[in-house]
Design a protein around this motif. Structure first.
Motif, PDB file in Angstrom:
ATOM      1  N   THR A  92      45.785   9.415  35.882  1.00  0.00           N
ATOM      2  CA  THR A  92      45.541  10.126  34.957  1.00  0.00           C
ATOM      3  C   THR A  92      46.996  10.694  34.156  1.00  0.00           C
ATOM      4  O   THR A  92      46.328  11.367  33.416  1.00  0.00           O
ATOM      5  CB  THR A  92      44.673  11.595  35.881  1.00  0.00           C
ATOM      6  OG1 THR A  92      43.443  10.825  36.686  1.00  0.00           O
ATOM      7  CG2 THR A  92      44.189  12.793  34.913  1.00  0.00           C
ATOM      8  N   CYS A 131      47.396   8.262  30.931  1.00  0.00           N
ATOM      9  CA  CYS A 131      46.429   9.237  30.393  1.00  0.00           C
ATOM     10  C   CYS A 131      46.701   9.432  29.043  1.00  0.00           C
ATOM     11  O   CYS A 131      46.265   9.794  27.840  1.00  0.00           O
ATOM     12  CB  CYS A 131      44.809   8.587  30.783  1.00  0.00           C
ATOM     13  SG  CYS A 131      45.165   6.488  30.989  1.00  0.00           S
ATOM     14  N   LEU A 132      46.511  11.140  30.022  1.00  0.00           N
ATOM     15  CA  LEU A 132      46.497  12.436  29.981  1.00  0.00           C
ATOM     16  C   LEU A 132      47.840  12.531  28.392  1.00  0.00           C
ATOM     17  O   LEU A 132      48.325  13.196  27.718  1.00  0.00           O
ATOM     18  CB  LEU A 132      46.615  13.272  30.487  1.00  0.00           C
ATOM     19  CG  LEU A 132      45.579  13.896  30.744  1.00  0.00           C
ATOM     20  CD1 LEU A 132      45.465  14.366  32.551  1.00  0.00           C
ATOM     21  CD2 LEU A 132      44.232  14.399  30.069  1.00  0.00           C
ATOM     22  N   GLY A 191      47.920  10.916  25.227  1.00  0.00           N
ATOM     23  CA  GLY A 191      46.922  11.554  24.155  1.00  0.00           C
ATOM     24  C   GLY A 191      45.770  11.318  24.873  1.00  0.00           C
ATOM     25  O   GLY A 191      44.720  11.644  23.120  1.00  0.00           O
ATOM     26  N   MET A 192      45.419  10.418  24.903  1.00  0.00           N
ATOM     27  CA  MET A 192      43.760  10.337  25.029  1.00  0.00           C
ATOM     28  C   MET A 192      43.096  11.666  26.043  1.00  0.00           C
ATOM     29  O   MET A 192      42.861  11.754  26.648  1.00  0.00           O
ATOM     30  CB  MET A 192      43.452   9.066  26.726  1.00  0.00           C
ATOM     31  CG  MET A 192      44.576   7.995  26.461  1.00  0.00           C
ATOM     32  SD  MET A 192      43.874   6.590  27.841  1.00  0.00           S
ATOM     33  CE  MET A 192      44.696   4.616  26.929  1.00  0.00           C
ATOM     34  N   ARG A 193      41.731  11.185  25.800  1.00  0.00           N
ATOM     35  CA  ARG A 193      40.682  12.128  25.507  1.00  0.00           C
ATOM     36  C   ARG A 193      39.107  11.566  25.982  1.00  0.00           C
ATOM     37  O   ARG A 193      38.763  10.647  25.291  1.00  0.00           O
ATOM     38  CB  ARG A 193      40.798  13.306  24.899  1.00  0.00           C
ATOM     39  CG  ARG A 193      41.533  14.408  23.961  1.00  0.00           C
ATOM     40  CD  ARG A 193      42.064  15.302  25.735  1.00  0.00           C
ATOM     41  NE  ARG A 193      42.916  15.920  25.498  1.00  0.00           N
ATOM     42  CZ  ARG A 193      43.868  15.793  26.070  1.00  0.00           C
ATOM     43  NH1 ARG A 193      44.350  15.227  27.343  1.00  0.00           N
ATOM     44  NH2 ARG A 193      45.661  16.435  26.431  1.00  0.00           N
ATOM     45  N   GLY A 194      38.115  12.106  26.691  1.00  0.00           N
ATOM     46  CA  GLY A 194      37.037  11.864  26.643  1.00  0.00           C
ATOM     47  C   GLY A 194      36.505  10.601  27.192  1.00  0.00           C
ATOM     48  O   GLY A 194      37.139  10.438  28.427  1.00  0.00           O
ATOM     49  N   GLU A 204      37.852   7.403  26.499  1.00  0.00           N
ATOM     50  CA  GLU A 204      38.587   6.693  26.291  1.00  0.00           C
ATOM     51  C   GLU A 204      39.503   6.864  27.614  1.00  0.00           C
ATOM     52  O   GLU A 204      40.201   5.798  28.216  1.00  0.00           O
ATOM     53  CB  GLU A 204      39.889   7.199  24.992  1.00  0.00           C
ATOM     54  CG  GLU A 204      41.028   5.790  24.956  1.00  0.00           C
ATOM     55  CD  GLU A 204      41.671   6.031  23.941  1.00  0.00           C
ATOM     56  OE1 GLU A 204      42.327   5.424  23.283  1.00  0.00           O
ATOM     57  OE2 GLU A 204      41.615   7.508  23.700  1.00  0.00           O
ATOM     58  N   LEU A 205      40.056   8.483  28.229  1.00  0.00           N
ATOM     59  CA  LEU A 205      40.594   8.649  29.192  1.00  0.00           C
ATOM     60  C   LEU A 205      39.717   7.517  30.033  1.00  0.00           C
ATOM     61  O   LEU A 205      40.449   7.923  31.501  1.00  0.00           O
ATOM     62  CB  LEU A 205      40.090  10.417  29.690  1.00  0.00           C
ATOM     63  CG  LEU A 205      41.016  10.813  30.942  1.00  0.00           C
ATOM     64  CD1 LEU A 205      42.365  10.413  30.704  1.00  0.00           C
ATOM     65  CD2 LEU A 205      40.726  12.950  30.672  1.00  0.00           C
TER      66      LEU A 205
END
Length: 81
Positions: A41, A44-45, A48-51, A53-54
């Motif tokens: 987590t 990935c954050l 810049g991953m979101r949604g 893709e995260l």
């Protein structure tokens, strides 16, 4: 002549070596999944991953770390047999 079965203090039998290795893998997999959830987590954050893709990135990290740690725990339990 048959060998006697080892019996625990309350009448239950001891788990077999395969059962111990299997339990070691399951414990290691659970710990690795928890560690993978935290580290995956954050990493990935951070990039810049979101949604969706995260979720995919975190899931992949959880499975990889769970499998790796589970394998090493299973090997460790196998050595102890």
């Amino acid at each position: 002549m048959a060998m006697p079965v080892s019996v625990g203090p309350y009448g239950q039998t001891q788990p077999s070596c395969f059962d111990r290795v299997k339990m070691g893998f399951m414990m290691g997999f659970a710990v690795g999944m928890a560690a993978g959830a935290m580290f995956g987590t954050f990493s990935c954050l951070r990039i810049g991953m979101r949604g969706r893709e995260l979720m995919g990135g975190v899931g992949k990290t959880m499975m990889q770390s769970g499998g790796t740690f589970g394998t090493f725990m299973a090997i460790g339990m196998g050595i102890r047999c």
